[in-house]
Design a protein around this motif. Structure first.
Motif, short mmCIF file in Angstrom:
data_model
loop_
_atom_site.label_atom_id
_atom_site.label_comp_id
_atom_site.label_asym_id
_atom_site.label_seq_id
_atom_site.Cartn_x
_atom_site.Cartn_y
_atom_site.Cartn_z
N PHE A 1 -12.72 -1.71 0.63
CA PHE A 1 -13.37 -2.41 -0.47
C PHE A 1 -12.34 -2.94 -1.46
O PHE A 1 -12.47 -4.07 -1.96
N ALA A 2 -11.32 -2.13 -1.76
CA ALA A 2 -10.27 -2.58 -2.68
C ALA A 2 -9.55 -3.79 -2.12
O ALA A 2 -9.29 -4.77 -2.83
N ALA A 3 -9.24 -3.74 -0.82
CA ALA A 3 -8.54 -4.87 -0.19
C ALA A 3 -9.41 -6.12 -0.19
O ALA A 3 -8.92 -7.24 -0.38
N SER A 4 -10.72 -5.96 0.01
CA SER A 4 -11.60 -7.13 0.00
C SER A 4 -11.62 -7.77 -1.40
O SER A 4 -11.71 -8.99 -1.53
N HIS A 5 -11.51 -6.94 -2.44
CA HIS A 5 -11.47 -7.49 -3.79
C HIS A 5 -10.17 -8.25 -4.02
O HIS A 5 -10.15 -9.30 -4.68
N LEU B 1 -2.72 2.14 -4.52
CA LEU B 1 -2.23 3.52 -4.54
C LEU B 1 -3.20 4.39 -3.74
O LEU B 1 -4.36 4.55 -4.12
N ALA B 2 -2.70 4.94 -2.65
CA ALA B 2 -3.51 5.81 -1.80
C ALA B 2 -2.68 7.06 -1.49
O ALA B 2 -2.48 7.44 -0.34
N THR B 3 -2.22 7.68 -2.55
CA THR B 3 -1.23 8.77 -2.43
C THR B 3 -1.85 10.13 -2.17
O THR B 3 -1.14 11.10 -1.95
N GLY B 4 -3.19 10.22 -2.21
CA GLY B 4 -3.84 11.47 -1.84
C GLY B 4 -3.72 12.56 -2.88
O GLY B 4 -3.44 12.33 -4.06
N SER B 5 -3.93 13.79 -2.44
CA SER B 5 -3.89 14.95 -3.34
C SER B 5 -3.21 16.11 -2.63
O SER B 5 -2.95 16.06 -1.42
N VAL C 1 -8.34 9.23 -6.88
CA VAL C 1 -9.31 8.80 -7.89
C VAL C 1 -10.44 9.82 -8.05
O VAL C 1 -11.37 9.60 -8.82
N GLY C 2 -10.37 10.94 -7.32
CA GLY C 2 -11.39 11.98 -7.47
C GLY C 2 -12.57 11.77 -6.53
O GLY C 2 -12.41 11.33 -5.39
N TYR C 3 -13.76 12.11 -7.03
CA TYR C 3 -14.97 12.08 -6.21
C TYR C 3 -15.09 10.77 -5.41
O TYR C 3 -14.78 9.72 -5.93
N PRO C 4 -15.52 10.86 -4.13
CA PRO C 4 -15.98 12.06 -3.44
C PRO C 4 -14.90 12.82 -2.68
O PRO C 4 -15.18 13.84 -2.07
N SER C 5 -13.68 12.31 -2.67
CA SER C 5 -12.55 13.02 -2.02
C SER C 5 -12.87 13.41 -0.58
O SER C 5 -12.70 14.55 -0.16
N LEU C 6 -13.33 12.44 0.17
CA LEU C 6 -13.63 12.62 1.59
C LEU C 6 -12.86 11.57 2.39
O LEU C 6 -12.76 10.42 1.97
N ALA C 7 -12.34 11.97 3.54
CA ALA C 7 -11.58 11.03 4.37
C ALA C 7 -12.41 9.81 4.72
O ALA C 7 -11.92 8.67 4.68
N SER C 8 -13.68 10.03 5.06
CA SER C 8 -14.55 8.92 5.45
C SER C 8 -14.74 7.94 4.30
O SER C 8 -14.66 6.72 4.48
N ALA C 9 -14.98 8.47 3.10
CA ALA C 9 -15.17 7.60 1.94
C ALA C 9 -13.87 6.92 1.53
O ALA C 9 -13.88 5.76 1.09
N SER C 10 -12.75 7.62 1.68
CA SER C 10 -11.46 7.04 1.30
C SER C 10 -11.16 5.79 2.12
O SER C 10 -10.66 4.79 1.59
N VAL D 1 0.86 -1.18 0.00
CA VAL D 1 0.00 0.00 0.00
C VAL D 1 0.89 1.23 0.00
O VAL D 1 1.77 1.36 0.86
N ILE D 2 0.68 2.11 -0.95
CA ILE D 2 1.49 3.33 -1.06
C ILE D 2 0.66 4.51 -0.56
O ILE D 2 -0.32 4.91 -1.20
N GLY D 3 1.02 5.01 0.60
CA GLY D 3 0.27 6.09 1.25
C GLY D 3 -0.43 5.59 2.49
O GLY D 3 -1.05 4.53 2.48
N SER D 4 -0.32 6.36 3.60
CA SER D 4 -0.89 5.90 4.88
C SER D 4 -2.00 6.80 5.39
O SER D 4 -2.26 6.87 6.58
N GLY D 5 -2.65 7.53 4.47
CA GLY D 5 -3.84 8.29 4.86
C GLY D 5 -5.01 7.35 5.07
O GLY D 5 -4.85 6.13 5.14
N PRO D 6 -6.23 7.89 5.14
CA PRO D 6 -7.40 7.04 5.40
C PRO D 6 -7.56 5.89 4.41
O PRO D 6 -7.84 4.75 4.80
N GLY D 7 -7.38 6.15 3.10
CA GLY D 7 -7.53 5.10 2.11
C GLY D 7 -6.49 4.01 2.26
O GLY D 7 -6.81 2.81 2.20
N GLY D 8 -5.24 4.40 2.46
CA GLY D 8 -4.17 3.43 2.64
C GLY D 8 -4.34 2.63 3.91
O GLY D 8 -4.12 1.41 3.93
N GLU D 9 -4.74 3.30 4.97
CA GLU D 9 -4.94 2.60 6.24
C GLU D 9 -6.06 1.58 6.13
O GLU D 9 -5.92 0.43 6.59
N GLY D 10 -7.17 1.97 5.49
CA GLY D 10 -8.28 1.03 5.34
C GLY D 10 -7.87 -0.21 4.56
O GLY D 10 -8.22 -1.33 4.92
#
Length: 466
Positions: free
Chosen positions: A328-332, A144-148, A313-322, A10-19
């Motif tokens: 979900f990506a990891a479950s796939h 890839l969870a590199t943020g913006s 990946v763009g929308y919705p660009s929210l920490a909660s959604a990320s 996992v590249i990036g340790s923000g909310p998306g990377g952590e999830g």
């Protein structure tokens, strides 16, 4: 050079990377994380959501103290500088970073420090700062969870000490008397509200004709009214021509001919994904003009074993959604299909003062779709809890189907809006008759509470259809 092999990197340790990392590790995968900065947590923890909301909380507490008649009668006035108010965020940031560091430790996920660049489709090189040699890591899958980061046009000098973006404004070393904010999106509106509550003169330059046009029109207009009532000057339909930094001020020259002079300029007009120099183009993964990556419903890029989630990946660009996207990506990856997908209606939380939150459809959307709807209102000035706390500005607005009474949209403006909206969100998510205005009519709420606004709004709406 020795190579370390993982199942998932996992590249990036923000909310998306952590999830993604936590979901994959708990499913038994060997997971490694790459983080280019010293602390885990990403932009959410260090430059965005957490520090800005902690700053807002400190400003609001100072403002409430100064407006409280009890303290005014004692002649007490609280005055803190901008750097002093920023310091209140440091403790929260440290707590958040430490908590997240412990997540990786407990789940035995190593964190590699440095910048990740793809050498081939299954190999990355991690380049650390300083003289440390690079590491080579391989994996079957990547997330890839590199943020913006804030978008910076080339013709604006962000190295000047009076020109800031939404990252650097959180380290501004002085208190300005005036500020011009270019861009009236969520970030621009939030900072306009904060700086005005500090007593700064604020010019908010909007490139569009209405603030936050994705909101219900009535809520967007209410925000504009209250910002102006607080003293913010809002300038719609304006585009910059140039930014002229000077030794003691900055002049924003607009194409309309207006010149706005202020102590500082905050550029809050757009963001771009963090994908530069990662070697993605050589793999056939091409970012769009905003630095964002296209993904399918399972968060797979053009290469199926490379996933992308969060702001990149763009929308919705929210920490909660990320965070959810990462899971979900990891479950796939783990089981070949996603456990779930993002909910259809994701709540928005806009931390202006007063606060805004909404979920579901707006009046304009329902009208365009020819859906017969009705409206129920509850005004905070009429709620006992609002009167007790003095937070009387705001309302709860319920949109519902005239015939079935199905809840179609919830829009809240005022204190605790981002908390209040979740009650309605839970009912909206129910299927069939369980999603009904009658739930709020027949449910007994604690009294006095702000949640009681649902019962008041539901009864108000029901009276319109009977």
């Amino acid at each position: 050079m020795n190579e370390k092999k993982y199942d998932v990197i996992v590249i990036g340790s923000g909310p998306g990377g952590e999830g993604a990392a936590m979901k994959a590790a708990k499913a038994g995968k060997l997971v490694g994380v790459v983080e280019r900065y010293a602390q885990v947590g990403g932009g959410c923890t260090h430059w965005g959501t957490i520090p800005s909301k902690a700053l807002r909380h400190a400003i609001n507490r100072m403002m409430e103290f100064n407006r409280n008649p009890l303290y005014r009668s004692l002649g007490q006035v609280a005055r803190f500088s901008y750097p002093e108010l920023l310091k209140t965020a440091e403790t929260v940031i440290a707590q958040q970073a430490a908590m997240r560091r412990d997540f990786y430790t407990r789940n035995q996920i190593p964190v590699h420090r440095g910048f990740a660049c793809f050498l081939d489709a299954h190999t990355i090189e991690v380049r650390a700062a300083g003289s440390q040699p690079p590491q080579r890591l391989r994996a079957d899958y990547f997330v890839l969870a590199t943020g913006s980061r804030p978008y910076r046009p080339d013709d604006v000098d962000f190295n000047h000490p009076r020109v800031f973006d939404s990252d650097t404004i959180l380290s501004m070393p002085y208190t300005p008397d005036s500020i011009t904010i270019y861009g009236a999106g969520v970030i621009g509106c939030e900072y306009a509200s904060m700086f005005r509550n500090m007593g700064c003169k604020v010019d908010l330059v909007d490139t569009r004709q209405q603030l936050l046009s994705f909101l219900d029109d009535e809520i967007a207009h209410a925000l504009g009214y209250h910002l102006r009532d607080q003293g913010v000057v809002i300038r719609h339909n304006e585009t910059y021509e140039r930014v002229e930094p000077q030794s003691d001020s900055v002049v924003l020259q607009l194409k309309s001919g207006k010149r706005i002079r202020s102590d500082v300029v905050l550029w809050a007009n757009g963001r771009t994904g963090n994908v530069q120099q990662m070697g993605l183009e050589a793999l056939g993964i091409k970012p769009n003009r905003r630095g964002q990556l296209d993904v399918n419903v399972n968060y797979q890029t053009a290469l199926p074993h490379i996933y992308a989630v969060g702001d990149v990946v763009g929308y919705p660009s929210l920490a909660s959604a990320s965070y959810d996207q990462g899971r979900f990506a990891a479950s796939h990856i783990v089981q070949g299909h996603c456990d779930s997908h993002l909910v259809e209606f994701i709540p928005t939380g806009i931390y202006t003062s007063p606060e805004i939150s909404s979920v579901g459809r707006t009046e304009s959307e329902l009208t365009e779709a020819c859906i017969p709807y009705e409206v129920g209102y509850s005004w905070f000035k009429n709620l006992a809890r609002g009167q007790i706390t003095g937070k009387t500005v705001g309302m709860l607005k319920l949109l519902f189907h005239r015939e079935t009474l199905e809840i179609l949209g919830i829009h809240c403006f005022g204190d605790q809006a981002a908390e209040i909206v979740h009650i309605g969100q839970a009912i909206m998510s129910q299927q069939g008759a369980a999603n009904s205005l009658l739930y709020f009519v027949n449910t007994t709420f604690n009294y006095p509470t702000m949640a009681e606004a649902y019962r008041v709004a539901a009864l108000n709406g029901l009276n319109r259809v009977h």
